[in-house]
Design an enzyme around this catalytic site. Sequence first.
Site, PDB file in Angstrom:
ATOM      1  N   LYS A   1       0.855  -1.188   0.000  1.00  0.00           N
ATOM      2  CA  LYS A   1       0.000   0.000   0.000  1.00  0.00           C
ATOM      3  C   LYS A   1       0.891   1.238   0.000  1.00  0.00           C
ATOM      4  O   LYS A   1       1.485   1.584   1.003  1.00  0.00           O
ATOM      5  CB  LYS A   1      -0.902  -0.008   1.233  1.00  0.00           C
ATOM      6  CG  LYS A   1      -2.238   0.743   1.054  1.00  0.00           C
ATOM      7  CD  LYS A   1      -2.142   2.228   0.899  1.00  0.00           C
ATOM      8  CE  LYS A   1      -1.902   2.922   2.222  1.00  0.00           C
ATOM      9  NZ  LYS A   1      -1.939   4.414   2.072  1.00  0.00           N
TER      10      LYS A   1
ATOM     11  N   GLU B   1       9.518   1.052  11.062  1.00  0.00           N
ATOM     12  CA  GLU B   1      10.560   2.070  10.916  1.00  0.00           C
ATOM     13  C   GLU B   1       9.845   3.403  10.959  1.00  0.00           C
ATOM     14  O   GLU B   1       9.125   3.768  10.033  1.00  0.00           O
ATOM     15  CB  GLU B   1      11.312   1.856   9.592  1.00  0.00           C
ATOM     16  CG  GLU B   1      12.647   2.583   9.544  1.00  0.00           C
ATOM     17  CD  GLU B   1      12.547   3.897   8.808  1.00  0.00           C
ATOM     18  OE1 GLU B   1      12.460   4.928   9.510  1.00  0.00           O
ATOM     19  OE2 GLU B   1      12.543   3.902   7.572  1.00  0.00           O
TER      20      GLU B   1
ATOM     21  N   CYS C   1      13.241  10.510   7.585  1.00  0.00           N
ATOM     22  CA  CYS C   1      13.065  10.065   8.969  1.00  0.00           C
ATOM     23  C   CYS C   1      14.371  10.136   9.759  1.00  0.00           C
ATOM     24  O   CYS C   1      14.368  10.377  10.963  1.00  0.00           O
ATOM     25  CB  CYS C   1      12.499   8.648   9.009  1.00  0.00           C
ATOM     26  SG  CYS C   1      13.419   7.484   7.998  1.00  0.00           S
TER      27      CYS C   1
ATOM     28  N   GLU D   1       9.553  15.863  15.772  1.00  0.00           N
ATOM     29  CA  GLU D   1       9.981  15.676  14.394  1.00  0.00           C
ATOM     30  C   GLU D   1       9.223  16.652  13.499  1.00  0.00           C
ATOM     31  O   GLU D   1       7.998  16.618  13.417  1.00  0.00           O
ATOM     32  CB  GLU D   1       9.722  14.239  13.931  1.00  0.00           C
ATOM     33  CG  GLU D   1      10.232  13.966  12.533  1.00  0.00           C
ATOM     34  CD  GLU D   1      10.003  12.535  12.088  1.00  0.00           C
ATOM     35  OE1 GLU D   1      10.892  11.966  11.446  1.00  0.00           O
ATOM     36  OE2 GLU D   1       8.920  11.996  12.385  1.00  0.00           O
TER      37      GLU D   1
END
Length: 478
Positions: A184, A258, A292, A389
Site C-alpha cells: 500500500k 521504521e 526520517c 519531528e
Amino acid sequence: MSPMFEYAPAPESRAVVDIAPSYGLFVDGEFREAAGGRSFKTLSPSTEEVLAEVAHAGAEDVDAAVAAARRAFASWSALPGSERAKYLFRIARIIQERSRELAVLETLDNGKPIRETRDADLPLVAAHFFYHAGWADKLAHAGYGPDPRPLGVAAQVIPWNFPLLMLAWKVAPALACGNTVVLKPAETTPLSALFFADVCRQAGLPKGVVNILTGDGSTGAALVAHEGVDKVAFTGSTAVGKQIARTVAGTRKKLTLELGGKGANIVFDDAPIDQAVEGIVNGIYFNQGQVCCAGSRLLVQESVQDELLEALRRRLSTLRVGDPLDKNTDVGAINSAEQLARITELADSGEAEGAERWSPACELPERGFWFAPTVFTNVTQAHRIAREEIFGPVLSVLSFRTPDEAVAKANNSQYGLSAGVWTEKGSRILAMANRLRAGVVWANTFNKFDPTSPFGGYRESGFGREGGRHGLEAYLDV
C-alpha cells in the site's frame, strides 16, 4: 568583485513519462477498478496540477489482493532460490533501463529535485533488488538455520518521502525470501508503485506475487488488520506505528516498524568545518528535510560554533529552491499542503518560544507547496523544535562543551534512529558511536545508504532492521 555566474534553466523533459489519466488497483497480475468505485486525485506538489486519478481500495479489494497473494505463495515459495533470483535480477535491470522515466515520475509526484531521484533514489532502488537477488539462493547461509522458510503474505505500507526506494526496501527482501506481497503506497505518491506494477509484468513475475493497493489510511488499516496476512512492515510516523502495533498485538503476525526520528549531528572542534557543513546540509536539506533519519538537531562544540554557523549560512545562501525538474535545483517542493502546514506551525512555535530564526534570501514559487531552508539558533532542549519531528527543511542548533554533554543531549530524545559524528579522531568516533542510542551512526558523513547495511531504530523510532543480512530475518520463519 567579479560578477556572479547566472544559472541557465536546465529542465529535465517530462516527455519521457507517459502518465495515464487514471489508474486501477494491481491485483493478481492485472489492473482493475476498485470494487466500491471510489477514486482520488494525485497532485504534483510543485505546481498543484492533477497528475492522475487513482483507484481507492476498500475492504473487498484488500480481500481480493490478500487472496491473490495467498494463492501465489504456494508456487512462489516452492521455487528454488536461484529461480526467484532471476526475477529479482530482471526487475533490477528493468529499473536501470527505465531509471530516467522513473526519476522524472518520482519528481513529479513527490516534489523532490530531479538530481536526487536520478542520482540517489533510482540507483539505490536497483541496488536493493540486485543485492537481494544475490541472497535468494543463499538463505541457508544467512545465519538463521540451515533451512529458513518464508512467512507467507507480507502486508507492506510505505511512506511518501521515498516512494520507490521504500518499495524496494520492502519488496526485494520479501520476494528473495519466498514471500508474496500486498503493498500500500502513500496516498500522495501512488504513481511510482503503479509503474512498478508494470515493471513486474515486464519482468514476467508470476501473477499474485506482488499486488498493489492504492488508497488512504483506511486502506492501510484494513490491510494490516486482515487475517490472511502473516507479516506487516510499516515505514511512517510514530503515531501510526503505535496504532499498527496495537492492531497486530496478540496475533501471529510478525511486525517491523521504521518510524520517526530526530537525529543529532554532532560537530567537534577538530572537525573539518567545510566538510561538516556539507554533511549538515545533506543531513537536513536533502529531500527538503522530509527524511526520517534527517540530522535535524545540530550539536556544535562551543569553541567552533560561530565559525561553523557563519560557514553554514554562507553555504545555505547558495542553495537553489524551485522547480524540481530543473537539474540546478537543490531544494524542491514540500510533498503536500498538509505537510507544509505542519512544518509552518512547528517553525512558528520555535520563534514564539524564543529561538532565533534565519533563512537565506530566496524567492519561492507562487504555486505549489514551498518552505525556505531554515536555521534556528538559541535553541534549548525544551523547545518543541528540538523535541518534535518537523519533517521539513528546518535545522535546530544547540551547543555543547564536552563529549559527555554531547552524548547526553543527543540521547535526550524519544527517538533513536540516526546520528552523525564529525571529528578527526577515530577513537572518539568509536567511543561516541558506542554511547549514542541510535540505530545508525554516520562518521564524517550523513545520509549515506547501502543495501548491504542494516537500517532501523530504537525507542519510538521503531524496531527491526531493513537491509543487509539482518533485514532478511523479518521475512523468514526463524
